[in-house]
Design an enzyme around this catalytic site. Structure first.
Site, PDB file in Angstrom:
ATOM      1  N   GLU A 197      69.160 -95.504 -53.579  1.00 58.63           N
ATOM      2  CA  GLU A 197      69.909 -95.786 -54.812  1.00 58.63           C
ATOM      3  C   GLU A 197      71.322 -95.201 -54.851  1.00 58.63           C
ATOM      4  O   GLU A 197      71.713 -94.568 -55.824  1.00 58.63           O
ATOM      5  CB  GLU A 197      69.112 -95.285 -56.025  1.00 58.63           C
ATOM      6  N   ASN A 245      67.381 -97.930 -49.296  1.00 58.70           N
ATOM      7  CA  ASN A 245      66.476 -98.453 -50.324  1.00 58.70           C
ATOM      8  C   ASN A 245      67.169 -98.475 -51.685  1.00 58.70           C
ATOM      9  O   ASN A 245      67.846 -97.511 -52.057  1.00 58.70           O
ATOM     10  CB  ASN A 245      65.250 -97.516 -50.390  1.00 58.70           C
ATOM     11  N   HIS A 304      61.584-103.988 -58.713  1.00 55.92           N
ATOM     12  CA  HIS A 304      60.985-103.681 -60.019  1.00 55.92           C
ATOM     13  C   HIS A 304      61.462-104.771 -60.984  1.00 55.92           C
ATOM     14  O   HIS A 304      62.525-104.645 -61.594  1.00 55.92           O
ATOM     15  CB  HIS A 304      61.452-102.311 -60.528  1.00 55.92           C
ATOM     16  N   ASP A 348      56.731-104.226 -58.510  1.00 63.35           N
ATOM     17  CA  ASP A 348      55.928-104.337 -59.723  1.00 63.35           C
ATOM     18  C   ASP A 348      56.654-105.322 -60.632  1.00 63.35           C
ATOM     19  O   ASP A 348      57.881-105.421 -60.596  1.00 63.35           O
ATOM     20  CB  ASP A 348      55.641-102.988 -60.396  1.00 63.35           C
TER      21      ASP A 348
HETATM   22  C1  GLA Z   1      62.634 -95.382 -58.146  1.00 60.20           C
HETATM   23  C2  GLA Z   1      62.266 -94.487 -57.000  1.00 60.20           C
HETATM   24  C3  GLA Z   1      60.786 -94.308 -56.934  1.00 60.20           C
HETATM   25  C4  GLA Z   1      60.218 -93.989 -58.281  1.00 60.20           C
HETATM   26  C5  GLA Z   1      60.592 -95.034 -59.252  1.00 60.20           C
HETATM   27  C6  GLA Z   1      59.892 -94.707 -60.552  1.00 60.20           C
HETATM   28  O1  GLA Z   1      62.342 -96.690 -57.908  1.00 60.20           O
HETATM   29  O2  GLA Z   1      62.695 -94.987 -55.768  1.00 60.20           O
HETATM   30  O3  GLA Z   1      60.483 -93.259 -56.083  1.00 60.20           O
HETATM   31  O4  GLA Z   1      60.687 -92.748 -58.735  1.00 60.20           O
HETATM   32  O5  GLA Z   1      61.999 -95.037 -59.352  1.00 60.20           O
HETATM   33  O6  GLA Z   1      58.552 -94.361 -60.315  1.00 60.20           O
END
Ligand code: GLA
Length: 349
Positions: free
Chosen positions: A183, A224, A261, A292
């Site tokens: 991130e 990632n 997500h 998810d």
């Molecule tokens: C981000 C992180 C994960 C997790 C999610 C919330 O996606 O990469 O490790 O902390 O937030 O669960």
């Protein structure tokens, strides 16, 4: 509340050819691949015998293995004592990502003092049950221990290098892929996110990757992020430009992780496949790392799986938890199993 947009699945001409191509690609990369009978991949640790082995091809992991791919889940160490949880996780998945236990605050709570108790519980459970492990994550602006938040400049840069070396040496040769950096890009601009890491200089990401390659040459090294699934988003373009730059200059990077997500605010879009294809064309694997989907619509889950199957270098999919109540966003019921461990429609889709 608006549901995530559900788009018609695009046709997948030559789908079988793509599956074969994926299998061949996996084989040429030396990835253990189960046969079409759904047999367990050779060379993996013995599978726990607490529950009877399911018939071939009837789990997410065996279904994915038929095309040389994996199907994984996030695992929380605190739930490994819950037999309903471990029964499903042990049966269905062949890749494991520790949900929080390999993050910086967990593995180096005090500078130079590494703690792997919780991470090793997950790692050991995974290996004892014949699963591979994705390491998550080495450098991230969140989950920073307080000692690290007070560092800047060259001291922080050195702490990053020492952290990568400390964690990766503990797991050397045992991790399938590491999320080296998580991130690092801004949601809106397509540029870098402001963070203490970023303030050490623009080259911090490539230094992290070069350090990681030297620490464990056997692990695939991933960048990632979230909100990089839609090809038209500025953030996607920003990460794409970085990966293109890295591959052109020989900065070691093997894979890009798309968290995926999906929600009504950041819905699945049919051009996810285009995004996966374009990144793969840079010469990296692509992985769906934290899937998810709000409400777990079966069609959207199927679309994501078909997008991965359509891209030979899409190595696999990880869902971010086992049952809905295990999810970090449990109110969204975004996963494949309900609270009773029942398979939801998205599972079959
Ligand atoms: C981000 C992180 C994960 C997790 C999610 C919330 O996606 O990469 O490790 O902390 O937030 O669960």
């Amino acid at each position: 509340m608006k549901r995530p947009s559900v788009l018609a699945p695009s046709a997948a001409p030559g789908g079988r050819r793509m599956l074969v191509a994926g299998l061949v690609a996996a084989l040429s990369l030396g990835i253990a691949v189960a046969g079409t009978t759904g047999a367990k991949a050779a060379g993996s640790a013995p599978v726990a015998s607490s529950s009877p082995a399911p018939p071939p091809g009837t789990t997410l992991g065996t279904a994915a293995a038929r095309s040389g791919r994996y199907f994984g889940t996030a695992i929380s160490a605190s739930k490994l004592g819950d037999s309903a949880y471990t029964t499903i996780a042990g049966r269905e998945f062949d890749m494991v990502t520790p949900e929080n236990e390999m993050k910086l605050d967990a593995t180096e709570p005090r500078q130079g003092q590494f703690v792997f108790t919780a991470a090793d519980r997950i790692f050991d459970w995974a290996v004892q049950n014949g699963k591979r492990v994705r390491g998550h994550t080495l450098v991230w602006h969140a989950a920073e221990p307080s000692w690290l938040q007070s560092l800047t400049g060259s001291a922080l840069r050195q702490a990053m290098i020492d952290h990568i070396n400390g964690v990766m040496s503990h797991y050397k040769g045992k991790i399938y892929a590491w999320d080296v950096v998580n991130e690092a890009f801004s949601d809106s601009t397509g540029g870098r996110r402001d963070s203490n890491w970023q303030r050490t200089g623009d080259d911090w990401i490539e230094v992290a990757f070069r350090t990681a390659r030297a620490a464990d040459p056997a692990a695939k090294l991933c960048y990632n992020d979230y909100n990089i699934e839609n090809w038209s988003w500025a953030k996607t373009q920003g990460v794409y430009d970085m990966v293109k730059d890295f591959t052109s200059r020989g900065v070691p990077i093997d894979c890009v992780g798309f968290q995926a997500h999906f929600s009504s605010l950041t819905p699945y879009s049919a051009d996810f496949r285009t995004t996966l294809q374009n990144f793969a064309a840079l010469g990296v694997d692509v992985q769906i790392t934290e899937l998810d989907i709000q409400g777990a619509p079966a069609t959207t889950y199927a679309n994501v799986v078909n997008d991965c199957l359509a891209v030979p270098r899409c190595a696999g999919i990880t869902v971010w938890g086992v049952r809905d109540p295990d999810s970090w966003r449990s109110m969204d019921t975004p996963l494949l199993f309900d609270g009773n461990g029942g398979k939801k429609p998205a599972y079959t889709a």
